[in-house]
Design a protein around this motif. Structure first.
Motif, short mmCIF file in Angstrom:
data_model
loop_
_atom_site.label_atom_id
_atom_site.label_comp_id
_atom_site.label_asym_id
_atom_site.label_seq_id
_atom_site.Cartn_x
_atom_site.Cartn_y
_atom_site.Cartn_z
N THR A 1 -13.26 -2.10 -1.24
CA THR A 1 -12.50 -1.46 -0.18
C THR A 1 -11.20 -0.89 -0.72
O THR A 1 -10.39 -1.63 -1.27
N VAL A 2 -11.01 0.41 -0.58
CA VAL A 2 -9.73 1.03 -0.91
C VAL A 2 -8.97 1.25 0.38
O VAL A 2 -9.46 1.90 1.30
N LEU A 3 -7.79 0.69 0.43
CA LEU A 3 -6.98 0.77 1.64
C LEU A 3 -6.17 2.04 1.65
O LEU A 3 -5.49 2.35 0.68
N HIS B 1 -3.78 3.66 -5.76
CA HIS B 1 -4.50 3.23 -4.56
C HIS B 1 -4.72 1.73 -4.58
O HIS B 1 -4.83 1.13 -5.65
N THR B 2 -4.80 1.17 -3.38
CA THR B 2 -4.94 -0.27 -3.20
C THR B 2 -6.39 -0.63 -2.96
O THR B 2 -7.01 -0.15 -2.02
N VAL C 1 -3.51 3.67 4.04
CA VAL C 1 -2.63 3.69 5.21
C VAL C 1 -1.80 4.96 5.10
O VAL C 1 -0.93 5.06 4.24
N TYR D 1 -7.98 13.27 -0.52
CA TYR D 1 -8.47 12.09 -1.22
C TYR D 1 -9.95 11.86 -0.92
O TYR D 1 -10.74 11.59 -1.82
N SER E 1 0.82 -1.21 0.00
CA SER E 1 0.00 0.00 0.00
C SER E 1 0.86 1.26 0.00
O SER E 1 0.57 2.24 -0.70
N ARG E 2 1.93 1.22 0.79
CA ARG E 2 2.77 2.42 0.91
C ARG E 2 3.49 2.71 -0.41
O ARG E 2 3.51 3.86 -0.86
N GLN F 1 0.95 4.08 -2.95
CA GLN F 1 0.55 5.46 -2.64
C GLN F 1 1.63 6.46 -3.00
O GLN F 1 1.32 7.55 -3.47
#
Lengths: 334, 334
Positions: B101-103, A100-101, B105, B118, A91-92, A95
């Motif tokens: 679902t968009v994660l 986006h995940t 973090v 966002y 995810s990092r 981003q």
DNA sequence: ACTACCCGCGAAACCGCTTTCACGAACTCT
DNA sequence: AGAGTTCGTGAAAGCGGTTTCGCGGGTAGT
């Protein structure tokens, strides 16, 4: 207070005295626009607080900026902190690259299942698979042209981009270490043997035995499924079959903990009577009593590597599979 | 083999002998279309294998079918299996309702940060926040009209939809239990006191003391941060301050394990010398030695409740905050 | 029979970008 | 000077849906 309407290209174009196509060219890095016009566009963007509508861009360009992270439907999946940590690494990196995940926890494999349909829908620009029992779906999607990354070695098609840990080397090291500690009868509790990681770890265990001059008897090899319960069940089996067992290599920390639970309940002391080594170096490895000797893999880096491999594909760059090293962490259980 | 072009409304309309507007009406459940025409549309969909383009629908309708799950940027977040399990609960409920679902973090809180931008972008239909230290961002987004759910009690504005566990009740029960086991000197290692859960657990601990006739001295209250390391550090502090301590309630399992590590290293036996209770009932609670007595919360149900609360809001339905019960799980540590 | 109203449906505008194609200005070559 | 080429830019089509507005047919009331 109602949300303010965000300015669109039309407003930016009017303010900058250019066309919307020029606005699009400037904001997407087209160098052919005259510098003066380009400056006026950027000033208008700054002044009006323009933010691109990614949905509209997705429709027009066919690129959504979303990457699916696909995890086989199994509610226990996230109770193994391994997957959570990998996910946060992925995810990092995504981003940081403006992507986006989308989390997809769903049964995987069927060519006509929900995952397959979703990935073909054009709604994501690529997919990262966390664990696979078959390459069928992945091969099929690759042919469809979807950028893919697997965390784990593919079963058949090495053409599929993947990241992995040195499973063979880690298992080999664990088994060698147990032998070097004087263990005469070392068992293995494998992960789900349908995964390549489990196979590779079994191979590493076998290779260590070959090099010691003999192969283990079949009854020292138990096929687990990475779960705590299967570690317990197989430890009971091993004790029944081999009361003199003195070493166990479990293919993940959860099963190692399960095994230790059973051993101690049976009056066998860890590590005095039986030495145990796990794989992962999850937090439970250090919090357990006895603290678990284990093969550490850098799980955050695994996730980051998966993210980076995806980025490379999206940018049309060359890439190689990434195999991360392992490290033996010696604590109390061996 | 190139991916086949998917049929659009134009093709369906032509095949069914209706307009595209009618196709849209039928597929979106408009009951006013004549049944014969509606049937022809459905047959065409079946025959041609039509799948809606959710990106185009998102642009036209302003609804994307995506829900952001927002987790404060902290790489350790997923090594605590709590969040992974909640996430999988949320993800499953959303998927069952045709949402994804968009994660996210990322550092949370700043009104002009990445998360805020966002979430205001219109790219998600709602957001579920996992842990908050302040309601500022959430209050701001709520005013913008974004459907929100918090996992945890809000700090100030009870108007914000939330799901939570009975923190007060669980902590009260844990402390009462320790007292009922004969503990005379019960300490608490709190979670991050900026979270409402930590405050409520502290309140439960204090209430149990009030009912026993006296309040604990200040030095029995340590402010942890939910991490294993802080559990260790505060256990050391407590041993130094109160060598005769005989009970510890830690506000999560990780800190409880950390505390046990230190106690045993200091020669204090758990539970003979010091009884320890955690909170969560994570897997480490049962795999540890000694197995941890803990307050169990149903983490999967928490995630599912958060997902359900989001669905209810999106459907414009009435909803109430959801507070899930806790349960004392007695194992070896107390 | 005429008028008013209702309703199913289609044409087309719209959502907000990207990209194509054509035009005109500037430049180069003979 | 004229012809040919190149390039920056704008108009508008397109991506694939949703939704609005107007039309025409049917029905009801006088």
């Amino acid at each position: 207070m109602a949300p303010l309407t965000r300015p669109t290209y039309a407003v930016i174009a009017k303010t900058a005295g250019v066309s919307e196509a020029t606005v699009s060219r400037v904001l997407n890095g087209d160098e052919s626009v005259h510098p003066d016009r380009a400056s006026r566009v950027r000033e208008a963007v700054e002044e009006l607080g323009y933010k691109k509508n990614r949905v509209a861009s997705a429709l027009a360009s066919g690129r959504t900026g979303l990457i699916a992270v696909v995890i086989d439907d199994d509610l226990s999946v996230f109770s193994d902190p391994f997957w959570g940590t990998v996910t946060s690494g992925v995810s990092r990196v995504l981003q940081e690259n403006g992507l986006h995940t989308v989390l997809m926890v769903s049964p995987v494999g069927a060519l006509d299942g929900g995952v397959s349909h979703y990935l073909k829908s054009g709604e994501v620009d690529g997919a990262i698979f966390f664990v696979l029992h078959s390459d069928t779906l992945v091969n099929y999607l690759k042919k469809q042209g979807l950028p893919l990354v697997i965390t784990g070695t593919p079963h058949s098609n090495a053409d599929i981009p993947f990241v992995d840990t040195d499973n063979f080397g880690g298992a080999y090291t664990a088994t060698k270490y147990l032998m070097s500690q004087g263990c005469k009868k070392v068992a293995i509790i494998t992960g789900d043997i349908g995964t390549t990681a489990a196979k590779q770890r079994l191979d590493g265990y076998l290779q260590a035995h070959r090099e010691s001059g003999h192969l283990p008897v079949k009854s020292l090899i138990c096929e687990g499924d990475y779960s705590f319960e299967s570690g317990k069940a197989h430890a009971e089996t091993l004790l029944a079959r081999h009361p003199d067992i003195d070493g166990i290599f479990a293919s993940n920390d959860l099963m190692a903990m399960g095994a230790i639970t059973v051993l101690e309940k049976a009056g066998r002391s860890v590590p005095s009577d039986v030495r145990v080594v796990g794989f992962d170096d999850a937090l439970i490895a250090q919090t357990s009593r006895p603290a678990l000797t284990t093969i550490r893999q850098d799980v955050v880096a695994l996730g980051e590597a998966a993210g980076s491999l995806m980025i490379a594909q999206l940018h049309g760059q060359e890439f190689e599979p990434i195999i991360l090293p392992t490290e033996l962490i010696i604590r109390e259980s061996a």
